[in-house]
Design a protein around this motif. Structure first.
Motif, PDB file in Angstrom:
ATOM      1  N   UNK A  13       0.835  -1.209   0.000  1.00  0.00           N
ATOM      2  CA  UNK A  13       0.000   0.000   0.000  1.00  0.00           C
ATOM      3  C   UNK A  13       0.865   1.253   0.000  1.00  0.00           C
ATOM      4  N   UNK A  14       1.914   1.273   0.816  1.00  0.00           N
ATOM      5  CA  UNK A  14       2.813   2.429   0.828  1.00  0.00           C
ATOM      6  C   UNK A  14       3.505   2.594  -0.524  1.00  0.00           C
ATOM      7  N   UNK A  15       3.878   1.465  -1.134  1.00  0.00           N
ATOM      8  CA  UNK A  15       4.500   1.531  -2.458  1.00  0.00           C
ATOM      9  C   UNK A  15       3.583   2.168  -3.482  1.00  0.00           C
ATOM     10  N   UNK A  16       2.311   1.815  -3.422  1.00  0.00           N
ATOM     11  CA  UNK A  16       1.340   2.410  -4.342  1.00  0.00           C
ATOM     12  C   UNK A  16       1.199   3.905  -4.083  1.00  0.00           C
ATOM     13  N   UNK A  17       1.178   4.291  -2.822  1.00  0.00           N
ATOM     14  CA  UNK A  17       1.069   5.710  -2.469  1.00  0.00           C
ATOM     15  C   UNK A  17       2.271   6.498  -2.967  1.00  0.00           C
ATOM     16  N   UNK A  18       3.464   5.990  -2.702  1.00  0.00           N
ATOM     17  CA  UNK A  18       4.679   6.682  -3.137  1.00  0.00           C
ATOM     18  C   UNK A  18       4.744   6.740  -4.655  1.00  0.00           C
ATOM     19  N   UNK A  19       4.351   5.660  -5.326  1.00  0.00           N
ATOM     20  CA  UNK A  19       4.339   5.644  -6.784  1.00  0.00           C
ATOM     21  C   UNK A  19       3.430   6.744  -7.319  1.00  0.00           C
ATOM     22  N   UNK A  20       2.264   6.897  -6.711  1.00  0.00           N
ATOM     23  CA  UNK A  20       1.336   7.952  -7.127  1.00  0.00           C
ATOM     24  C   UNK A  20       1.922   9.333  -6.941  1.00  0.00           C
ATOM     25  N   UNK A  21       2.575   9.562  -5.811  1.00  0.00           N
ATOM     26  CA  UNK A  21       3.202  10.866  -5.557  1.00  0.00           C
ATOM     27  C   UNK A  21       4.287  11.139  -6.589  1.00  0.00           C
ATOM     28  N   UNK A  22       5.115  10.128  -6.868  1.00  0.00           N
ATOM     29  CA  UNK A  22       6.198  10.311  -7.832  1.00  0.00           C
ATOM     30  C   UNK A  22       5.679  10.533  -9.246  1.00  0.00           C
ATOM     31  N   UNK A  23       4.533   9.986  -9.550  1.00  0.00           N
ATOM     32  CA  UNK A  23       3.948  10.186 -10.865  1.00  0.00           C
ATOM     33  C   UNK A  23       3.371  11.585 -10.998  1.00  0.00           C
TER      34      UNK A  23
ATOM     35  N   UNK B  54      10.026   5.942  -9.874  1.00  0.00           N
ATOM     36  CA  UNK B  54       8.663   5.493 -10.159  1.00  0.00           C
ATOM     37  C   UNK B  54       8.657   4.029 -10.596  1.00  0.00           C
ATOM     38  N   UNK B  55       9.563   3.668 -11.501  1.00  0.00           N
ATOM     39  CA  UNK B  55       9.638   2.286 -11.982  1.00  0.00           C
ATOM     40  C   UNK B  55       9.996   1.333 -10.840  1.00  0.00           C
ATOM     41  N   UNK B  56      10.929   1.743  -9.976  1.00  0.00           N
ATOM     42  CA  UNK B  56      11.307   0.894  -8.839  1.00  0.00           C
ATOM     43  C   UNK B  56      10.120   0.686  -7.902  1.00  0.00           C
ATOM     44  N   UNK B  57       9.388   1.759  -7.619  1.00  0.00           N
ATOM     45  CA  UNK B  57       8.220   1.649  -6.734  1.00  0.00           C
ATOM     46  C   UNK B  57       7.130   0.789  -7.363  1.00  0.00           C
ATOM     47  N   UNK B  58       6.900   0.969  -8.647  1.00  0.00           N
ATOM     48  CA  UNK B  58       5.866   0.186  -9.328  1.00  0.00           C
ATOM     49  C   UNK B  58       6.247  -1.293  -9.363  1.00  0.00           C
ATOM     50  N   UNK B  59       7.503  -1.595  -9.691  1.00  0.00           N
ATOM     51  CA  UNK B  59       7.953  -2.991  -9.736  1.00  0.00           C
ATOM     52  C   UNK B  59       7.871  -3.617  -8.348  1.00  0.00           C
ATOM     53  N   UNK B  60       8.320  -2.883  -7.337  1.00  0.00           N
ATOM     54  CA  UNK B  60       8.270  -3.406  -5.974  1.00  0.00           C
ATOM     55  C   UNK B  60       6.823  -3.615  -5.535  1.00  0.00           C
ATOM     56  N   UNK B  61       5.967  -2.662  -5.837  1.00  0.00           N
ATOM     57  CA  UNK B  61       4.558  -2.805  -5.479  1.00  0.00           C
ATOM     58  C   UNK B  61       3.934  -4.021  -6.137  1.00  0.00           C
ATOM     59  N   UNK B  62       4.249  -4.235  -7.412  1.00  0.00           N
ATOM     60  CA  UNK B  62       3.712  -5.404  -8.126  1.00  0.00           C
ATOM     61  C   UNK B  62       4.212  -6.700  -7.491  1.00  0.00           C
ATOM     62  N   UNK B  63       5.498  -6.745  -7.154  1.00  0.00           N
ATOM     63  CA  UNK B  63       6.050  -7.946  -6.511  1.00  0.00           C
ATOM     64  C   UNK B  63       5.425  -8.190  -5.137  1.00  0.00           C
ATOM     65  N   UNK B  64       5.243  -7.115  -4.369  1.00  0.00           N
ATOM     66  CA  UNK B  64       4.654  -7.261  -3.038  1.00  0.00           C
ATOM     67  C   UNK B  64       3.192  -7.709  -3.125  1.00  0.00           C
TER      68      UNK B  64
END
Length: 186
Positions: free
Chosen positions: A13-23, A144-154
């Motif tokens: 969930x935090x990964x998704x939030x951070x990804x959104x902020x970075x986008x 952004x790519x790191x957060x998205x990839x990590x979020x997908x893996x998690x």
């Protein structure tokens, strides 16, 4: 076991939030400032950086550091007891990608570029602004790519862990249990 699952869910969930902020930042701020004079863009972006530095820092370290701490915990908890679970490796990879990729890029690339804005003079403003927009946008996309990839893996780890728990008739986290227990709507 449930504590580990909840930790993975929270980090996803935090990964998704951070990804959104970075986008949002490059999508709106840098595009909006694209056509302003360099000196004005620098002043505005510097003000944005100053206003957002503390909340972003809290978000960066508040989300990334637990990943670095949790990855070894996942390894010990899942991998050694159930080597067949791919969920363990996905959770570990997600935690490492999110923690290391996000912190390193922020510390080594984004922060120095933000500091570069403060060094601009009238003579160097055009060049500093051009370099900043190009490089900061690039490194933000890497984060952004790191957060998205990590979020997908998690998230994949959560799903696989739930599937293995179902196969073993183990207790699952309350969210997964509720989702599986709700009647299908047709």
């Amino acid at each position: 076991d449930i504590a580990v699952t909840i930790a993975v869910e929270a980090l996803a969930a935090l990964g998704a939030l951070v990804t959104g902020v970075l986008l949002l930042i490059p999508t709106f701020a840098l595009r909006a400032l694209r056509d302003v004079p360099a000196a004005d863009g620098i002043r505005i972006m510097d003000a944005i950086n100053l206003a957002t530095a503390k909340p972003i820092r809290c978000l960066v370290y508040g989300a990334a550091l637990p990943c670095l701490v949790a990855a070894p915990m996942w390894f010990v908890d899942w991998s050694w007891r159930r080597l067949e679970e791919r969920a363990a490796m996905m959770a570990i990879a997600g935690g490492v990608i999110y923690g290391v990729g996000f912190i390193l890029v922020t510390v080594e690339r984004s922060t120095p570029l933000n500091r570069l804005l403060g060094t601009a003079t009238d003579a160097s403003a055009d060049m500093v602004w051009r370099v900043y927009r190009r490089d900061w946008g690039l490194w933000n996309r890497v984060r952004l790519a790191a957060c998205a990839a990590a979020g997908a893996l998690l998230i994949a780890a959560i799903v696989l862990h739930a599937m293995f728990a179902i196969d073993r008739n183990e207790g699952m986290c309350p969210l997964v249990t509720r989702c599986l227990a709700s009647p299908a709507r047709t």
